[in-house]
Design a protein around this motif. Structure first.
Motif, PDB file in Angstrom:
ATOM      1  N   LEU A   1      54.424  54.793  65.956  1.00 40.51           N
ATOM      2  CA  LEU A   1      55.258  53.756  66.164  1.00 40.51           C
ATOM      3  C   LEU A   1      54.745  52.374  66.670  1.00 40.51           C
ATOM      4  O   LEU A   1      55.092  51.360  66.040  1.00 40.51           O
ATOM      5  N   PRO A   2      54.322  52.497  67.925  1.00 44.39           N
ATOM      6  CA  PRO A   2      53.778  51.220  68.609  1.00 44.39           C
ATOM      7  C   PRO A   2      52.641  50.404  67.690  1.00 44.39           C
ATOM      8  O   PRO A   2      52.692  49.380  67.927  1.00 44.39           O
ATOM      9  N   VAL A   3      51.918  51.202  67.057  1.00 47.51           N
ATOM     10  CA  VAL A   3      50.766  50.520  66.410  1.00 47.51           C
ATOM     11  C   VAL A   3      51.239  50.129  64.971  1.00 47.51           C
ATOM     12  O   VAL A   3      50.496  49.354  64.335  1.00 47.51           O
ATOM     13  N   VAL A   4      52.340  50.464  64.378  1.00 50.41           N
ATOM     14  CA  VAL A   4      52.497  50.185  63.172  1.00 50.41           C
ATOM     15  C   VAL A   4      53.476  48.761  62.973  1.00 50.41           C
ATOM     16  O   VAL A   4      54.505  48.794  63.681  1.00 50.41           O
ATOM     17  N   GLU A   5      53.050  47.773  62.379  1.00 44.36           N
ATOM     18  CA  GLU A   5      53.777  46.378  62.474  1.00 44.36           C
ATOM     19  C   GLU A   5      54.788  46.249  61.224  1.00 44.36           C
ATOM     20  O   GLU A   5      55.612  45.397  61.408  1.00 44.36           O
ATOM     21  N   ASN A   6      54.182  47.077  59.944  1.00 44.52           N
ATOM     22  CA  ASN A   6      55.253  46.820  58.881  1.00 44.52           C
ATOM     23  C   ASN A   6      56.462  47.544  58.925  1.00 44.52           C
ATOM     24  O   ASN A   6      56.550  48.756  59.369  1.00 44.52           O
ATOM     25  N   GLU A   7      57.654  46.625  58.503  1.00 43.29           N
ATOM     26  CA  GLU A   7      58.882  47.209  58.883  1.00 43.29           C
ATOM     27  C   GLU A   7      59.340  48.445  58.039  1.00 43.29           C
ATOM     28  O   GLU A   7      59.817  49.455  58.618  1.00 43.29           O
ATOM     29  N   ASP A   8      58.957  48.277  56.828  1.00 41.93           N
ATOM     30  CA  ASP A   8      59.037  49.449  56.051  1.00 41.93           C
ATOM     31  C   ASP A   8      58.493  50.694  56.345  1.00 41.93           C
ATOM     32  O   ASP A   8      58.976  51.787  56.480  1.00 41.93           O
TER      33      ASP A   8
END
Length: 433
Positions: A241-248
């Motif tokens: 989660l902390p490294v994923v920037e895409n909202e979807d």
């Protein structure tokens, strides 16, 4: 003593008569004196001998009467023992191969009672076919003197009903002829139906215990995998989660975490429920509730879990309101377990949750699916603890067992109707009050 007194009185009368005769002969004819004295002495000797023999006979008769009384007492005790042990006694003539029953105090009203001097071959015909040859061989060995003792357990046919009952017999050679061959065999028989039932129950209990141990071992081996799978998913997706920037993508990860959270929670709930049942924590908290909103709430929760493109979730409620008095928590857990089972085994088709009113004051809540179905031989087994018919399907094997235990505590019953390849219908019959 009375007999002796009477003899003495008779003897006195006889002496008086003899003295009278002697006096008469002395006064009339002196030639007869010696003859009469001799006759008198012989008579006295005969009388004394008779008294002695009478006393010996009386003593012998008294002894025989005492022995007869002892035999009577012994027979009463012998009969009492036979009745107390519920035995049948019999004897066999080894030369004619015939059997005669002496006493019969066995339990039951359907006992086979052979006629006196019945040939052993006719008696053997009344035994179960699987036991007849073994028993006949043992009796032949005893009659021929090959063995001194006989002990057999066997089943006896009960009339024309086709049923059988169990007997156990013992016999021994009681007498032999001059050549040493058996001349008389005595034996006893008792019914052992209750003993055989107990043995069968113990064997079943042992088999169940062994199967339970095997299932527990498999359960513990499987449990680690069942817990680690959703836990690893939760930890792994949470780390991303902390490294994923895409909202979807973040929403997808959150959805996966929530799904695995629910899986892990269901596993833990199953373990907790089983531990409560093991600890006999079965106190009911009854309350009156409307069944329809409860089922709608459960249906809404599971409709979001299934693959809506492959599986259609349907409800069928014939009434808009139905009041029941029960333990709502346990009822919800039973339905949850039935729903979880349907979701796991239905990859496509439909899952239907509904209820029907039965005759009287009962309601049947049911879950119908179009899954793989259950073989008839496994339909009762699946309600036992730790049973999993498909090791490749995730699960602890506790859900249906918990559901069955709760259904019993609620005063209801649970079951399944299924055919392989055609789906299953699990049902819960529950009293309204």
């Amino acid at each position: 003593m009375v007999v002796v007194s009477r003899k003495m009185l008779t003897f006195a009368k006889y002496l008086k008569t003899m003295l009278g005769l002697l006096l008469y002969t002395q006064s009339q004819n002196s030639f007869l004196i010696h003859f009469m004295w001799g006759l008198g002495i012989l008579s006295i000797l005969a009388l004394v001998l008779g008294i002695v023999m009478q006393r010996r006979t009386s003593k012998r008769l008294k002894g025989e009467l005492e022995e007869l009384e002892r035999l009577k007492e012994g027979n009463v005790e012998y009969e009492f023992i036979l009745k107390a042990m519920k035995l049948c006694t019999w004897h066999v003539n080894p030369k004619t191969r015939t059997i005669t029953m002496d006493n019969d105090f066995r339990d039951g009203q359907d006992n086979y009672i052979p006629l006196p001097e019945t040939h052993l071959a006719l008696m053997i015909e009344m035994l179960a076919s699987s036991d007849a040859q073994r028993v006949m061989t043992a009796l032949d060995d005893l009659c021929l003197g090959r063995t001194n003792f006989y002990h057999q357990q066997y089943r006896v046919k009960s009339g024309n009903s086709g049923l059988t009952y169990w007997e156990e017999s013992y016999a021994i050679i009681a007498d032999r002829d001059g050549d040493g061959n058996p001349s008389k065999i005595v034996g006893t028989t008792m019914r052992i139906d209750s003993q055989k039932k107990l043995e069968a129950d113990l064997i079943n209990a042992r088999n169940k215990a062994e199967e339970s141990d095997r299932l527990k071992t498999a359960f513990l081996a499987n449990m680690g995998h069942e817990i680690r799978t959703p836990l690893n998913a939760i930890v792994g997706f949470a780390d991303l989660l902390p490294v994923v920037e895409n909202e979807d993508d973040r929403n997808q990860l959150i959805s996966e975490i929530q799904t695995n959270n629910r899986k892990l929670l269901r596993i833990i709930d199953g373990l907790v429920s089983m531990s409560k049942i093991e600890a006999e924590a079965k106190n009911l908290v009854r309350s009156q509730t409307d069944l329809v909103p409860l089922l709608k709430e459960i249906a809404k929760g599971y409709s979001s879990i299934v693959d809506q493109q492959a599986v259609v979730f349907v409800t069928q409620f014939p009434y808009t309101q139905l009041m029941v008095t029960t333990d709502v928590t346990k009822l919800r857990e039973v339905i949850d377990n039935l729903m979880q089972n349907a979701v796991k085994f239905t990859q496509k088709g439909r899952i239907i949750l509904g209820f029907d009113l039965l005759q009287g004051d009962h309601v049947r809540i049911w879950v119908k699916d179009t899954g793989k179905g259950i073989a008839e031989a496994d339909q009762q087994k699946i309600f036992e603890r730790f049973v999993k018919l498909d090791e490749y399907i995730p699960g602890t094997g506790l859900g249906l067992s918990v559901a069955k235990s709760h259904a019993g505590s609620l005063g209801g019953a649970i079951g399944v109707e299924s055919r392989l390849g055609e789906g299953s219908t699990f049902w819960l019959d529950l009293p309204l009050n």
